[in-house]
Write a protein that holds these residues in place. Structure first.
Motif, PDB file in Angstrom:
ATOM      1  N   ARG A   1      31.087  39.517  46.557  1.00 11.90           N
ATOM      2  CA  ARG A   1      32.261  40.351  46.287  1.00 11.90           C
ATOM      3  C   ARG A   1      32.407  40.610  44.795  1.00 11.90           C
ATOM      4  NH1 ARG A   1      35.249  44.374  48.444  1.00 11.90           N
ATOM      5  NH2 ARG A   1      37.300  44.434  47.464  1.00 11.90           N
ATOM      6  N   ARG A   2      32.077  39.629  43.976  1.00 11.26           N
ATOM      7  CA  ARG A   2      32.147  39.838  42.535  1.00 11.26           C
ATOM      8  C   ARG A   2      31.154  40.922  42.106  1.00 11.26           C
ATOM      9  NH1 ARG A   2      31.778  35.284  37.665  1.00 11.26           N
ATOM     10  NH2 ARG A   2      31.665  36.781  35.956  1.00 11.26           N
TER      11      ARG A   2
ATOM     12  N   ASP B   1      39.887  49.188  36.048  1.00  8.20           N
ATOM     13  CA  ASP B   1      41.123  48.858  35.333  1.00  8.20           C
ATOM     14  C   ASP B   1      41.945  47.783  36.046  1.00  8.20           C
ATOM     15  OD1 ASP B   1      40.557  50.794  33.380  1.00  8.20           O
ATOM     16  OD2 ASP B   1      41.410  52.380  34.631  1.00  8.20           O
ATOM     17  N   ALA B   2      41.361  47.117  37.018  1.00 10.22           N
ATOM     18  CA  ALA B   2      42.089  46.087  37.761  1.00 10.22           C
ATOM     19  C   ALA B   2      42.358  44.876  36.870  1.00 10.22           C
ATOM     20  CB  ALA B   2      41.278  45.661  38.982  1.00 10.22           C
ATOM     21  N   PRO B   3      43.480  44.159  37.110  1.00 11.62           N
ATOM     22  CA  PRO B   3      43.792  42.978  36.291  1.00 11.62           C
ATOM     23  C   PRO B   3      42.788  41.858  36.528  1.00 11.62           C
ATOM     24  CG  PRO B   3      45.263  43.121  38.183  1.00 11.62           C
ATOM     25  CD  PRO B   3      44.484  44.398  38.168  1.00 11.62           C
TER      26      PRO B   3
ATOM     27  N   PRO C   1      36.329  40.118  50.202  1.00 11.27           N
ATOM     28  CA  PRO C   1      36.697  38.855  49.554  1.00 11.27           C
ATOM     29  C   PRO C   1      36.783  37.691  50.543  1.00 11.27           C
ATOM     30  CG  PRO C   1      38.595  40.305  49.710  1.00 11.27           C
ATOM     31  CD  PRO C   1      37.409  41.111  50.113  1.00 11.27           C
ATOM     32  N   SER C   2      36.388  36.533  50.079  1.00  8.14           N
ATOM     33  CA  SER C   2      36.520  35.290  50.835  1.00  8.14           C
ATOM     34  C   SER C   2      36.562  34.159  49.825  1.00  8.14           C
ATOM     35  CB  SER C   2      35.337  35.102  51.788  1.00  8.14           C
ATOM     36  OG  SER C   2      35.519  33.959  52.599  1.00  8.14           O
ATOM     37  N   ARG C   3      37.535  33.281  49.937  1.00  3.86           N
ATOM     38  CA  ARG C   3      37.728  32.250  48.910  1.00  3.86           C
ATOM     39  C   ARG C   3      36.617  31.211  48.959  1.00  3.86           C
ATOM     40  NH1 ARG C   3      41.139  27.378  47.849  1.00  3.86           N
ATOM     41  NH2 ARG C   3      41.248  27.146  50.118  1.00  3.86           N
ATOM     42  N   ILE C   4      36.021  30.946  47.794  1.00  2.00           N
ATOM     43  CA  ILE C   4      34.990  29.924  47.628  1.00  2.00           C
ATOM     44  C   ILE C   4      35.327  29.102  46.386  1.00  2.00           C
ATOM     45  CG2 ILE C   4      33.196  31.252  48.795  1.00  2.00           C
ATOM     46  CD1 ILE C   4      32.162  32.133  46.070  1.00  2.00           C
ATOM     47  N   VAL C   5      34.537  28.088  46.100  1.00  4.15           N
ATOM     48  CA  VAL C   5      34.818  27.208  44.960  1.00  4.15           C
ATOM     49  C   VAL C   5      34.846  27.989  43.654  1.00  4.15           C
ATOM     50  CG1 VAL C   5      33.934  25.278  43.606  1.00  4.15           C
ATOM     51  CG2 VAL C   5      33.883  25.165  46.104  1.00  4.15           C
TER      52      VAL C   5
ATOM     53  N   CYS D   1      36.700  32.613  38.373  1.00  2.00           N
ATOM     54  CA  CYS D   1      36.218  33.992  38.403  1.00  2.00           C
ATOM     55  C   CYS D   1      37.256  34.940  37.805  1.00  2.00           C
ATOM     56  CB  CYS D   1      35.920  34.409  39.844  1.00  2.00           C
ATOM     57  SG  CYS D   1      35.373  36.131  39.992  1.00  2.00           S
ATOM     58  N   PRO D   2      36.837  35.849  36.917  1.00  2.00           N
ATOM     59  CA  PRO D   2      37.800  36.780  36.324  1.00  2.00           C
ATOM     60  C   PRO D   2      38.429  37.717  37.354  1.00  2.00           C
ATOM     61  CG  PRO D   2      35.544  37.392  35.746  1.00  2.00           C
ATOM     62  CD  PRO D   2      35.472  36.043  36.384  1.00  2.00           C
ATOM     63  N   TRP D   3      37.776  37.900  38.496  1.00  2.00           N
ATOM     64  CA  TRP D   3      38.271  38.834  39.503  1.00  2.00           C
ATOM     65  C   TRP D   3      39.205  38.182  40.511  1.00  2.00           C
ATOM     66  CZ3 TRP D   3      37.397  43.867  38.765  1.00  2.00           C
ATOM     67  CH2 TRP D   3      36.322  44.242  37.957  1.00  2.00           C
ATOM     68  N   TRP D   4      39.547  36.905  40.333  1.00  2.00           N
ATOM     69  CA  TRP D   4      40.386  36.227  41.313  1.00  2.00           C
ATOM     70  C   TRP D   4      41.737  36.923  41.528  1.00  2.00           C
ATOM     71  CZ3 TRP D   4      40.656  33.929  45.546  1.00  2.00           C
ATOM     72  CH2 TRP D   4      41.753  33.180  45.947  1.00  2.00           C
ATOM     73  N   PRO D   5      42.408  37.453  40.498  1.00  2.00           N
ATOM     74  CA  PRO D   5      43.664  38.161  40.763  1.00  2.00           C
ATOM     75  C   PRO D   5      43.502  39.311  41.757  1.00  2.00           C
ATOM     76  CG  PRO D   5      43.458  37.722  38.429  1.00  2.00           C
ATOM     77  CD  PRO D   5      42.136  37.366  39.040  1.00  2.00           C
ATOM     78  N   VAL D   6      42.368  40.001  41.702  1.00  2.00           N
ATOM     79  CA  VAL D   6      42.128  41.111  42.629  1.00  2.00           C
ATOM     80  C   VAL D   6      41.898  40.587  44.043  1.00  2.00           C
ATOM     81  CG1 VAL D   6      40.602  43.061  43.157  1.00  2.00           C
ATOM     82  CG2 VAL D   6      41.146  42.507  40.780  1.00  2.00           C
ATOM     83  N   CYS D   7      41.033  39.583  44.168  1.00  2.00           N
ATOM     84  CA  CYS D   7      40.711  39.049  45.490  1.00  2.00           C
ATOM     85  C   CYS D   7      41.897  38.317  46.108  1.00  2.00           C
ATOM     86  CB  CYS D   7      39.504  38.123  45.399  1.00  2.00           C
ATOM     87  SG  CYS D   7      37.958  38.966  45.002  1.00  2.00           S
TER      88      CYS D   7
END
Length: 545
Positions: free
Chosen positions: A17-18, A29-31, A241-245, A250-256
């Motif tokens: 997903r990243r 432009d996503a946070p 997206p799927s949560r992993i360790v 990850c900088p993209w966690w706010p999006v996911c």
């Protein structure tokens, strides 16, 4: 359309997903969350380590050595690398290889070594690449051109899959450009110790299922290239997206996280393969998981936990409960004399601080917290002194308890770290004053006198937001004095405390580290006392929610 997408070696070890988000124009432009400070420090340390190795090799090979400027533009670095290769330079540092437009690849490598048939890649990393044992193929740094090395009777390979995949990526770039030595699939790694090259045969069937590193790389890269291309061209997303360790840093966690919370995705409570198994069994959400009957035979067995525990976690998450009791009764073994232990280390460099909290019956030794510390920058022989002082104090406490006919027990939270450095310190400093033998340490950590409270938490509770001490101890009523207390931040504090980056040692950060360590052992003490008290029964039992 692969000519519009060029991927580096990192994608094959990165979340799918990243990779999608990095190539999706709509996400530009996503946070994003700020870089992990510890990760940034590790990167800086890795850069310094590579520079140290480069200087060491340059001094050996002199005018056979050439460096590609790292501050130049990518196209200029590619041109300089190509020129160095075409002129037959023996050792090319910081190479930026020609882009493989047809294959969708780009990237560089720390070192290229020339052979009679072309070039072989060598990676320089700041982690261990071998362990004591036999079977590794190594060569000394002064003999870079002995490709594949010779069998080493003192080392075995520490696999490090990411290193092998990076080397496979470089080999494919070399092949595409016509610069590879096609006669060999060996590629080298220089690790943290910086004393030898460990050689990997990328064509050997050393991966699960008898796969080779090259085959594993090709499969992963093809997948990531498809994901990136679909994202870049507006195609149907190939990765959701799927949560992993890795989500934590990850900088993209706010999006996911926004999307996962909106859909109440099952990975919010069950990660990795298990989330995939549940989705395949038509259990895509936390709500659907919470509604299951634990005896449901239509859901396949999970890898990470029993299905009943996963259902309990889902119900706890829906009830906004950090912790629920997995068992109706909770038990933690106690003793007349108790010591809580917490160790602070700095990466693989060593353990600079052993903190201990003595409590319980009077044995003629003052109770309370003690710190056994060295402020010499790691690695240092002074670490032997601080460890020996800790162990001798620890043994004195235990012997005093036994001499009075009292029971003794020591506690830690997640023994993997403490056990690692107890055993490593005994081995590294063997023979120095006060250092125990490895057998003495093993006898202790295998005894009932050494108790891992993390295992007890795992046995008795379901934790919907993780089992870390910083998450669980507050449930027992404990709080850290420092609002920024964390293992990650302690690394930054340590650098300042020992002036690792120059200047004068920071006494404020030294005091901060001691306070942080003291709070960690106090947290363990508070947690086990709470788990041994009637107050623990105020935590809901999973069978009642």
């Amino acid at each position: 359309m692969t000519d519009t997408v060029l991927l580096d070696a990192g994608v094959v070890s990165r979340c799918r997903r990243r990779v999608h988000l990095e190539h999706d124009p709509a996400a530009r432009d996503a946070p994003r969350q700020a870089p992990d400070p510890t990760g940034e420090l590790r990167k800086a340390d890795a850069v310094a380590h590579r520079r140290e190795i480069a200087d060491q090799l340059k001094a050996v090979f002199g005018d056979r050595w050439v460096e590609i400027p790292t501050d130049a533009r990518g196209s200029e670095r590619e041109a300089a690398t190509r020129a160095a290769i075409e002129s037959g330079r023996d050792f090319i540092w910081a190479a930026q290889l020609p882009r493989d437009l047809e294959g969708g690849r780009r990237g560089g490598i720390d070192l290229l070594v020339r052979t009679d048939g072309g070039y072989v890649p060598v990676l320089v990393v700041r982690h261990k690449v071998s362990d004591p044992g036999t079977g590794a193929r190594t060569s000394p740094l002064t003999d870079l051109t002995t490709i594949g090395g010779t069998p080493d009777q003192t080392r075995k390979v520490r696999p490090q899959p990411r290193d092998q995949l990076r080397l496979a990526h470089t080999r494919r770039l070399l092949h595409a450009a016509g610069f590879a030595d096609e006669r060999t699939a060996f590629a080298g790694v220089i690790g943290l110790d910086g004393d030898v090259i460990v050689w990997h045969d990328l064509s050997a069937p050393t991966w699960p299922g008898g796969r080779t590193a090259l085959a594993e790389y090709e499969a992963r890269f093809a997948d990531r290239l498809a994901v990136a291309t679909a994202a870049a061209t507006g195609g149907e997303p190939l990765a959701e997206p799927s949560r992993i360790v890795e989500c934590r840093s990850c900088p993209w966690w706010p999006v996911c996280s926004e999307k996962l919370l909106a859909t109440r995705d099952v990975s919010l409570v069950v990660r990795g393969e298990d989330a995939g198994f549940l989705r395949a069994a038509d259990v895509p959400t936390v709500d659907a998981l919470a509604a299951l009957d634990p005896a449901n035979n239509d859901v396949p067995p999970l890898v990470g936990m029993p299905l009943a525990d996963a259902i309990g976690l889902a119900r706890a998450w829906l009830a906004d409960l950090t912790v629920v009791r997995r068992n109706e009764s909770v038990h933690v073994p106690r003793a007349d004399v108790e010591v809580d232990v917490d160790m602070e280390s700095f990466g693989d460099a060593g353990a600079y601080l052993w903190g201990a909290l003595l409590s319980g019956a009077d044995i003629g030794i003052a109770p309370g917290y003690r710190a056994f510390v060295t402020w010499d920058p790691l690695p240092t022989d002074d670490e032997a002194r601080s460890f020996a002082e800790f162990w001798q104090w620890f043994a004195t406490v235990r012997n005093a308890a036994v001499a009075r006919g009292l029971t003794f027990r020591a506690y830690c939270y997640n023994e993997l770290a403490e056990n690692r450095w107890l055993l490593a310190s005994a081995k590294r400093f063997a023979g120095k004053p006060g250092i125990p033998t490895r057998r003495e340490v093993l006898t202790f950590i295998e005894s009932d006198e050494w108790f891992d409270l993390f295992g007890s938490v795992r046995e008795h509770f379901l934790c919907s937001h993780g089992k870390g001490l910083k998450t669980i101890a507050p449930v027992a009523g404990f709080s850290w004095r420092d609002p920024e207390a964390s293992g990650e931040n302690s690394m930054r504090w340590y650098r300042a405390a020992v002036a690792m980056d120059g200047g004068a040692p920071d006494e404020v950060q030294r005091a901060r580290l001691l306070e942080y360590n003291e709070d960690d052992v106090q947290a363990t003490a508070v947690l086990r006392r709470w788990m041994s008290s009637p107050a623990v029964n105020e935590i809901p039992y999973v069978g009642d929610i």
